[in-house]
Design a protein around this motif. Structure first.
Motif, PDB file in Angstrom:
ATOM      1  N   VAL A  40       0.819  -1.205   0.000  1.00 43.24           N
ATOM      2  CA  VAL A  40       0.000   0.000   0.000  1.00 43.24           C
ATOM      3  C   VAL A  40       0.857   1.262   0.000  1.00 43.24           C
ATOM      4  O   VAL A  40       0.421   2.317  -0.470  1.00 43.24           O
ATOM      5  CB  VAL A  40      -0.966  -0.006   1.214  1.00 43.24           C
ATOM      6  CG1 VAL A  40      -1.742   1.296   1.305  1.00 43.24           C
ATOM      7  CG2 VAL A  40      -1.945  -1.174   1.090  1.00 43.24           C
ATOM      8  N   SER A  41       2.102   1.156   0.492  1.00 42.46           N
ATOM      9  CA  SER A  41       2.917   2.368   0.630  1.00 42.46           C
ATOM     10  C   SER A  41       3.114   3.069  -0.706  1.00 42.46           C
ATOM     11  O   SER A  41       3.026   4.296  -0.785  1.00 42.46           O
ATOM     12  CB  SER A  41       4.269   2.024   1.244  1.00 42.46           C
ATOM     13  OG  SER A  41       4.995   1.134   0.401  1.00 42.46           O
ATOM     14  N   VAL A  42       3.371   2.295  -1.763  1.00 43.45           N
ATOM     15  CA  VAL A  42       3.598   2.911  -3.063  1.00 43.45           C
ATOM     16  C   VAL A  42       2.296   3.443  -3.667  1.00 43.45           C
ATOM     17  O   VAL A  42       2.310   4.309  -4.539  1.00 43.45           O
ATOM     18  CB  VAL A  42       4.274   1.894  -4.022  1.00 43.45           C
ATOM     19  CG1 VAL A  42       3.270   0.872  -4.533  1.00 43.45           C
ATOM     20  CG2 VAL A  42       4.942   2.600  -5.184  1.00 43.45           C
ATOM     21  N   VAL A  64      -4.925   3.712   6.245  1.00 45.42           N
ATOM     22  CA  VAL A  64      -5.117   2.551   5.374  1.00 45.42           C
ATOM     23  C   VAL A  64      -4.110   1.460   5.738  1.00 45.42           C
ATOM     24  O   VAL A  64      -4.422   0.273   5.708  1.00 45.42           O
ATOM     25  CB  VAL A  64      -4.988   2.954   3.888  1.00 45.42           C
ATOM     26  CG1 VAL A  64      -5.064   1.740   2.983  1.00 45.42           C
ATOM     27  CG2 VAL A  64      -6.065   3.971   3.511  1.00 45.42           C
ATOM     28  N   THR A  65      -2.901   1.862   6.093  1.00 46.42           N
ATOM     29  CA  THR A  65      -1.882   0.917   6.554  1.00 46.42           C
ATOM     30  C   THR A  65      -2.070   0.571   8.022  1.00 46.42           C
ATOM     31  O   THR A  65      -2.030  -0.598   8.417  1.00 46.42           O
ATOM     32  CB  THR A  65      -0.473   1.499   6.337  1.00 46.42           C
ATOM     33  OG1 THR A  65      -0.271   1.719   4.942  1.00 46.42           O
ATOM     34  CG2 THR A  65       0.598   0.556   6.852  1.00 46.42           C
ATOM     35  N   ALA A 118     -12.367  -2.003   5.432  1.00 43.98           N
ATOM     36  CA  ALA A 118     -12.044  -3.248   4.735  1.00 43.98           C
ATOM     37  C   ALA A 118     -10.640  -3.722   5.066  1.00 43.98           C
ATOM     38  O   ALA A 118     -10.392  -4.923   5.211  1.00 43.98           O
ATOM     39  CB  ALA A 118     -12.203  -3.049   3.224  1.00 43.98           C
ATOM     40  N   ARG A 119      -9.713  -2.779   5.193  1.00 40.37           N
ATOM     41  CA  ARG A 119      -8.341  -3.135   5.550  1.00 40.37           C
ATOM     42  C   ARG A 119      -8.262  -3.729   6.949  1.00 40.37           C
ATOM     43  O   ARG A 119      -7.451  -4.620   7.220  1.00 40.37           O
ATOM     44  CB  ARG A 119      -7.447  -1.906   5.445  1.00 40.37           C
ATOM     45  CG  ARG A 119      -7.114  -1.519   4.022  1.00 40.37           C
ATOM     46  CD  ARG A 119      -6.031  -2.402   3.447  1.00 40.37           C
ATOM     47  NE  ARG A 119      -4.716  -2.010   3.941  1.00 40.37           N
ATOM     48  CZ  ARG A 119      -3.616  -2.734   3.779  1.00 40.37           C
ATOM     49  NH1 ARG A 119      -3.667  -3.893   3.165  1.00 40.37           N
ATOM     50  NH2 ARG A 119      -2.455  -2.299   4.233  1.00 40.37           N
ATOM     51  N   ALA A 427       2.345   4.574  12.756  1.00 44.33           N
ATOM     52  CA  ALA A 427       1.789   5.688  13.518  1.00 44.33           C
ATOM     53  C   ALA A 427       2.833   6.785  13.730  1.00 44.33           C
ATOM     54  O   ALA A 427       2.558   7.975  13.542  1.00 44.33           O
ATOM     55  CB  ALA A 427       1.271   5.196  14.865  1.00 44.33           C
ATOM     56  N   ALA A 428       4.047   6.386  14.113  1.00 41.51           N
ATOM     57  CA  ALA A 428       5.081   7.373  14.429  1.00 41.51           C
ATOM     58  C   ALA A 428       5.517   8.146  13.188  1.00 41.51           C
ATOM     59  O   ALA A 428       5.732   9.361  13.249  1.00 41.51           O
ATOM     60  CB  ALA A 428       6.287   6.680  15.070  1.00 41.51           C
TER      61      ALA A 428
END
Length: 509
Positions: A40-42, A64-65, A118-119, A427-428
């Motif tokens: 998901v990061s990209v 989302v992550t 959903a995630r 989070a950080a």
């Protein structure tokens, strides 16, 4: 054969067939869920442009992550027990079904809130699956082959974390962000059929479930992560009524302390058997894998936002910059595993962590508008070399000295610490990214136009680049601290290395 080895061999479920086909079937699903922690990061810039285009607050899309990782981390301590009670094959197949169907839901989401929900369900499916892979290794492989199987499990973790951004780039650019989730559907179906046919049914065991421990750990993690991630949004002040950001975080820490106390007092099957941490190598390796999860999850966000928004690369082009990392990690990981059999583990882990941290620092220094794009391939190669000295060695050392009766609990705790590290990293880094944006682009959060519409205007590129460069320095700090902790590892004992090497030869490693 020693008495301990005899007891260990007796604990393995008898099977007339080789356990390797079953393990390879499980690796399909395990690889898929780990890829989803980074893929998901990209896609985050594309997701933000599609579902949250009108704000400059990056915290929203980072959920989302974080929703996936949080829903993944919290149940891990109990899902391994579910496998013992109802059969690891059954729980694995249920988890794979949940994961596959929720992946379809993710791709069909029309709003950011729906995608986040959903995630979270997807993370729950992953939590049901992950402990079963290690439990099946423990119960189907005899001790002299278990090391090679665990080596494959550890290598899968490392490769998946690197493949995620690469696959995400190709899919987002070619088909759209939705396809990073749709692609899981056929893979999930193949994995389900393979596991149904190849994974044996194993004997079940009754367990008591520490419901209070599950509740306390879930509340503690949620309060800490939510407080960290949303702190910047609420200016580290009041969230609602008497509830403040710092109050939420401190309450989470207090509940975590209560959870640890409760675990120490519980006599019957605590959620986290604290005697695991009497093994120095297990304790230190757990710290190490939490730091690695933190760094790998945290590094992707500022890197991808910089490359795509400040430099204007497409998701595919930005993913291609990570190819040296994947190639070097894939080539060197087997050599690192063989070297681990013959040397002090500190001689592999400490350089691995330092190299990975150094690669991130180098990458940070290049994050400006003038650096030629090809230059980013160089620190990517350093990251791959460092990665080979982290994933497999940590997984191997963590479980090597544990008694057989603690192998399942050790796997659950090890997986949990890795995922909790990833949650805290997500989070950080969201907090740090937003604070660096405010420092370098004052008023960015309240601007009328939002991030995520392609390459940024030239007037803000320098400030944005500096913010992402500074944000990328957080993960290497954590890794360097972990490298210092690794110095306290103990060298492996006695003849275990001979069994480990024999297992690799037998497996064709």
């Amino acid at each position: 054969m020693t008495e301990q080895t005899t007891r260990a061999a007796a604990s393995v479920a008898p099977t007339a067939r080789s356990p390797w086909p079953a393990l390879w079937a499980l690796v399909i699903g395990f690889f898929m869920i780990l890829v989803d922690t980074t893929i998901v990061s990209v896609a985050n810039p594309a997701i933000k442009a599609a579902l949250d285009p009108h704000t400059n607050n990056l915290d929203n899309v980072v959920w989302v992550t974080s929703a996936y990782l949080l829903a993944y981390a919290v149940p891990l301590l109990v899902t391994g027990r579910l496998g013992d009670r109802f059969g690891p094959k059954n729980i694995y197949l249920i988890g794979l079904t949940v994961f596959t169907l929720s992946s379809l839901w993710c791709g069909l989401s029309g709003t950011l809130d729906m995608l986040i929900a959903a995630r979270a369900v997807q993370g729950l499916g992953a939590a049901l699956m992950t402990p079963q892979t290690m439990a099946i290794i423990t119960r189907t492989f005899p001790p002299n082959r278990r090391g090679a199987a665990m080596g494959l499990w550890g290598a899968t973790s490392g490769v998946a974390m690197l493949v995620g951004p690469l696959a995400g780039g190709f899919l987002v650019d070619g088909l759209g962000w939705e396809w990073i989730f749709f692609v899981n559907v056929p893979v999930g179906i193949i994995g389900f059929v393979a596991a149904w046919i190849l994974v044996p049914k194993l004997e079940t065991h009754s367990h008591s479930f520490d419901i209070l421990g599950v509740f306390l750990s879930a509340i503690a993690l949620f309060l800490i992560v939510f407080g960290l991630q949303e702190g910047e949004t609420y200016d580290w002040g009041v969230i609602w009524g008497p509830i403040t950001v710092w109050g939420m975080i401190l309450t989470g820490v207090a509940v975590l302390g209560l959870f640890i106390w409760q675990q120490s007092r519980r006599k019957k099957e605590p959620l986290v058997p604290l005697e695991l941490f009497r093994s120095r190598n297990f304790s230190i390796s757990s710290i190490g894998i939490a730091a690695v999860g933190f760094a790998v999850t945290g590094m992707s966000l500022p890197m991808m936002f910089f490359i795509q928004l400040a430099r204007g690369l497409t998701p595919t082009e930005s993913a291609l910059l990570l190819i040296p990392m994947a190639v070097f990690a894939g080539i060197l990981s087997p050599f690192a595993g063989k070297l681990l059999d013959r040397t002090d583990p500190r001689l592999i882990l400490v350089p691995g962590l330092v190299l990975f941290a150094g690669g991130l620092i180098w990458y940070s220094t290049l994050m400006n508008a003038e650096t030629p794009i090809w230059m980013f391939l160089l620190p990517s190669a350093v990251l791959g070399i460092g990665s080979a000295g982290m994933w497999g060695p940590l997984a191997t050392i963590a479980n090597r000295d544990l008694p057989i009766q603690q192998a399942g609990a050790g796997a659950g705790v090890y997986n949990t610490t890795r995922t909790v590290g990833s949650v805290l990293g997500s989070a950080a880094i969201a907090v740090w990214m937003q604070s660096r944006l405010e420092a370098n682009l004052p008023g960015a959060s309240s601007a009328q136009s939002g991030f995520g519409h392609g390459q940024l205007p030239a007037a803000v590129v320098d400030g944005f680049s500096t913010a992402m460069s500074q944000a990328l320095l957080l993960p290497p700090v954590v890794l360097l601290l972990a490298a210092v902790v690794m110095l306290f590892l103990r060298a492996p004992r006695g003849s275990s290395n001979e069994d480990w090497h024999a297992a690799k030869v037998d497996a064709g490693a």
